[in-house]
Scaffold this motif. Structure first.
Motif, short mmCIF file in Angstrom:
data_model
loop_
_atom_site.label_atom_id
_atom_site.label_comp_id
_atom_site.label_asym_id
_atom_site.label_seq_id
_atom_site.Cartn_x
_atom_site.Cartn_y
_atom_site.Cartn_z
N PRO A 26 -31.85 14.25 8.07
CA PRO A 26 -30.63 13.48 8.35
C PRO A 26 -30.31 13.35 9.84
CG PRO A 26 -30.24 15.10 6.63
CD PRO A 26 -31.61 15.39 7.19
N ASP A 27 -30.82 14.28 10.66
CA ASP A 27 -30.52 14.25 12.10
C ASP A 27 -30.96 12.97 12.79
OD1 ASP A 27 -29.61 16.77 11.63
OD2 ASP A 27 -31.24 17.82 12.70
N GLN A 28 -31.90 12.25 12.17
CA GLN A 28 -32.42 11.05 12.84
C GLN A 28 -31.45 9.86 12.75
OE1 GLN A 28 -35.82 9.17 10.54
NE2 GLN A 28 -35.17 10.64 8.98
N TRP A 29 -30.43 9.95 11.89
CA TRP A 29 -29.50 8.82 11.73
C TRP A 29 -28.20 9.12 12.43
CZ3 TRP A 29 -32.96 5.65 10.08
CH2 TRP A 29 -33.88 6.02 9.13
N PRO A 30 -27.58 8.11 13.03
CA PRO A 30 -26.32 8.34 13.78
C PRO A 30 -25.24 9.00 12.91
CG PRO A 30 -27.14 6.11 14.17
CD PRO A 30 -28.03 6.72 13.13
N ALA A 31 -25.19 8.68 11.62
CA ALA A 31 -24.14 9.26 10.76
C ALA A 31 -24.64 10.48 10.00
CB ALA A 31 -23.62 8.20 9.78
N MET A 32 -25.85 10.96 10.32
CA MET A 32 -26.46 12.12 9.65
C MET A 32 -26.58 11.91 8.14
SD MET A 32 -26.73 14.34 12.25
CE MET A 32 -26.31 16.07 12.18
N ASP A 33 -26.93 10.70 7.72
CA ASP A 33 -27.08 10.39 6.29
C ASP A 33 -28.08 11.32 5.62
OD1 ASP A 33 -26.68 8.08 8.10
OD2 ASP A 33 -26.38 6.94 6.25
N VAL A 34 -27.68 11.90 4.50
CA VAL A 34 -28.60 12.75 3.74
C VAL A 34 -29.57 11.86 2.96
CG1 VAL A 34 -28.70 14.36 1.79
CG2 VAL A 34 -27.06 14.74 3.64
N VAL A 35 -29.10 10.68 2.60
CA VAL A 35 -29.95 9.71 1.90
C VAL A 35 -30.38 8.66 2.92
CG1 VAL A 35 -29.96 7.90 0.13
CG2 VAL A 35 -28.76 10.06 -0.30
N THR A 36 -31.68 8.36 2.96
CA THR A 36 -32.19 7.38 3.93
C THR A 36 -31.45 6.05 3.78
OG1 THR A 36 -34.37 8.39 3.83
CG2 THR A 36 -34.27 6.14 4.67
N PRO A 37 -30.85 5.55 4.88
CA PRO A 37 -30.09 4.30 4.78
C PRO A 37 -31.01 3.09 4.55
CG PRO A 37 -29.63 5.45 6.86
CD PRO A 37 -30.78 6.14 6.22
N ILE A 38 -30.45 2.07 3.91
CA ILE A 38 -31.19 0.81 3.74
C ILE A 38 -30.89 -0.03 4.97
CG2 ILE A 38 -31.55 -1.22 2.29
CD1 ILE A 38 -30.22 0.30 -0.01
N SER A 39 -31.91 -0.29 5.76
CA SER A 39 -31.71 -1.03 7.00
C SER A 39 -32.04 -2.50 6.77
CB SER A 39 -32.62 -0.44 8.07
OG SER A 39 -32.51 -1.17 9.25
N LEU A 40 -30.98 -3.32 6.69
CA LEU A 40 -31.17 -4.72 6.30
C LEU A 40 -31.40 -5.67 7.46
CD1 LEU A 40 -28.48 -4.92 3.49
CD2 LEU A 40 -30.94 -4.94 3.18
N ALA A 41 -31.17 -5.19 8.69
CA ALA A 41 -31.27 -6.10 9.84
C ALA A 41 -32.65 -6.72 9.96
CB ALA A 41 -30.93 -5.34 11.12
N VAL A 42 -32.67 -8.02 10.20
CA VAL A 42 -33.93 -8.73 10.42
C VAL A 42 -34.40 -8.51 11.85
CG1 VAL A 42 -34.83 -11.08 10.77
CG2 VAL A 42 -33.66 -10.48 8.64
N THR A 43 -33.41 -8.42 12.78
CA THR A 43 -33.79 -8.29 14.19
C THR A 43 -32.99 -7.18 14.85
OG1 THR A 43 -34.24 -9.56 16.20
CG2 THR A 43 -32.20 -10.09 15.01
N PHE A 44 -33.45 -6.70 16.00
CA PHE A 44 -32.86 -5.54 16.65
C PHE A 44 -32.59 -5.86 18.12
CE2 PHE A 44 -35.38 -4.41 13.02
CZ PHE A 44 -34.65 -3.43 12.36
N LYS A 45 -31.43 -5.45 18.59
CA LYS A 45 -31.00 -5.76 19.96
C LYS A 45 -31.94 -5.13 21.00
CE LYS A 45 -27.21 -5.08 23.19
NZ LYS A 45 -25.98 -4.33 23.44
N GLN A 46 -32.23 -5.89 22.02
CA GLN A 46 -33.09 -5.41 23.10
C GLN A 46 -32.26 -5.18 24.37
OE1 GLN A 46 -36.80 -7.54 23.48
NE2 GLN A 46 -36.97 -7.89 21.26
N ASP A 47 -32.58 -4.15 25.12
CA ASP A 47 -31.85 -3.84 26.36
C ASP A 47 -32.16 -4.87 27.44
OD1 ASP A 47 -30.41 -1.73 25.49
OD2 ASP A 47 -31.88 -0.22 26.09
N GLY A 48 -33.38 -5.31 27.49
CA GLY A 48 -33.81 -6.37 28.39
C GLY A 48 -34.94 -7.10 27.68
#
Ligand code: PLP
Ligand code: NAG
Length: 391
Positions: free
Chosen positions: A25-47
């Motif tokens: 769970p430590d890998q997720w910002p909310a410490m989810d015990v169950v692996t979250p379903i990540s629906l995003a098609v795209t991900f923000k880039q810093d540059g």
């Protein structure tokens, strides 16, 4: 197989890995015990071009990533990749080959794989020779341009075994990739990479998901170069599963060990019951001492799954009557789910084969393929008995 005597041991910590690998769970910002379903098609880039781990969901997705790590770990492999179906996984593996390459495939292979090889791959200049399960037959089929051997063990529906260790060694000798479709047993019961195979593939649709509600495939390898090639094809060909399906399979894998143990026990009990039955001509189950390769089953597996093949005494009409009379078993294609299924391969899953090919494989009108589910074994036996009494 309640105690596995004589077979390979079940890998240590198999169930623990299914539940915990890559799922801290430590890998997720909310410490989810169950692996979250990540629906995003795209991900923000810093540059521009400066992204954290993911850029676009076909190329990589957090939920899929976790699933791929769990599946690789269960197969004892270094890398895993998931696909939108078992045949999607097969498509990616075949795309490692190029025009003019030759492949040897076990003849009693899954019908969809046969179709992919003989109707699709052939259009791209990849020729296939179908071989019997014996190693001599594989060696005879080797040509200068042979690049891949494709195995299924046990085969479908006659449950013949390929000696994975011996055939993998043969493949190495000729510098050929050895692929094993491990759908029928899952890594709980058989680990082809540890026997020398280069690539393991699955229809996750079957036992791995086990709930008859997801179509998915997977590829597992040890070598980084092979993984990079598979990953490239997964992305380039776009054969990816949805994040929701990945989540569902992650959930299903948590019970893989207990499910497989029960499938294995129940199918052996039913096989033993039917073997002496006056209405049954023959029972095929690698866990029975009457199976011609029972010793090989002990040498290369940790037991057999819920797959069971029977020849009833009778003809097509008897098979139809028997199937119609069953109440707990459902007449349907597919396998590996919690529910018991039964089917008539000559008319259903193997109808696309020629009569001649079916005769060679022994797929007659009185051969029935059973996928023993997780219902109470005594209910399953009672159902089979009442239907057999009517033929
Ligand atoms: C079902 C199956 C496949 C194909 O998988 P899909 O998920 O239906 O595409 C491949 N191999 C075997 C042994 C199967 O049973
Ligand atoms: C395991 O099963 C075999 C065969 O059924 C039996 O002979 C053996 O005694 C069992 N071993 C244990 C430890 O239960």
């Amino acid at each position: 197989m309640s105690n596995n005597s004589g077979y390979l041991p079940i890998p240590k910590s198999f169930a623990t890995s299914a539940i915990h690998v890559a799922q801290n769970p430590d890998q997720w910002p909310a410490m989810d015990v169950v692996t979250p379903i990540s629906l995003a098609v795209t991900f923000k880039q810093d540059g521009p071009g400066d992204f954290k781990k993911y850029e676009y969901s076909r190329s990589g997705n957090p939920t899929r990533d976790v699933l791929e790590k769990v599946i690789a770990s269960l197969e004892g492999g270094n890398f895993g990749a998931c696909f939108s179906s078992g045949l999607g996984a097969a498509t990616a593996i075949l795309s490692l080959l190029k025009q003019g390459d030759h492949l040897i495939c076990v003849d009693d292979v899954y019908g969809g794989t046969n179709r992919l090889l003989s109707k699709v791959a052939v259009k791209f200049g990849i020729q296939t020779t179908f071989s019997g399960v014996d190693i001599e037959s594989f060696e005879r089929a080797v040509q200068k341009n042979t690049r891949m051997i494709w195995l299924e063990s046990p085969t479908n529906p006659t449950l013949k075994l390929c000696d994975i260790q011996a055939i993998s060694a043969l493949a190495k000798k000729y510098n050929i990739l050895c692929v094993v479709d491990n759908t029928f047993l899952t890594p709980y019961l058989q680990r082809p990479l540890s026997l020398g195979a280069d690539i393991v593939t699955h229809s996750i649709t079957k036992y791995m998901n086990g709930h008859s509600d997801i179509i998915m495939g997977a590829v597992i390898v040890n070598e980084k170069k092979l993984y990079d090639d598979i990953k490239f094809l997964q992305n380039s060909m776009g054969i990816v599963p949805s994040p929701f399906d990945c989540y569902q399979v992650l959930r299903s894998l948590k019970t893989l060990a207990v499910r497989m143990k029960q499938h294995s026990e129940s199918s052996l009990i039913i096989a033993k019951h039917l073997e002496g039955h006056p209405k049954i001509e023959k029972v095929i189950h690698p866990g029975l001492p009457s199976h011609p390769q029972h010793e090989l089953a002990k040498k290369q597996t940790s037991g057999h799954s819920g797959m069971l093949t029977i020849y009833i005494k009778g003809n097509l009409e008897s098979s139809k009557k028997f199937l119609k009379s069953l109440k707990v078993f459902t007449l349907a294609e597919s396998l590996g789910g919690y529910e018991s299924l039964i089917e008539l391969p000559s008319v259903m899953t193997h109808a696309a084969l020629t009569q001649e090919h079916r005769d060679i494989l022994g797929i007659k009108d009185n051969l029935l393929r059973i996928s023993v589910g997780l219902e109470d074994t005594e209910d399953l036996i009672a159902d089979l008995d009442q239907a057999l009494a009517l033929i």
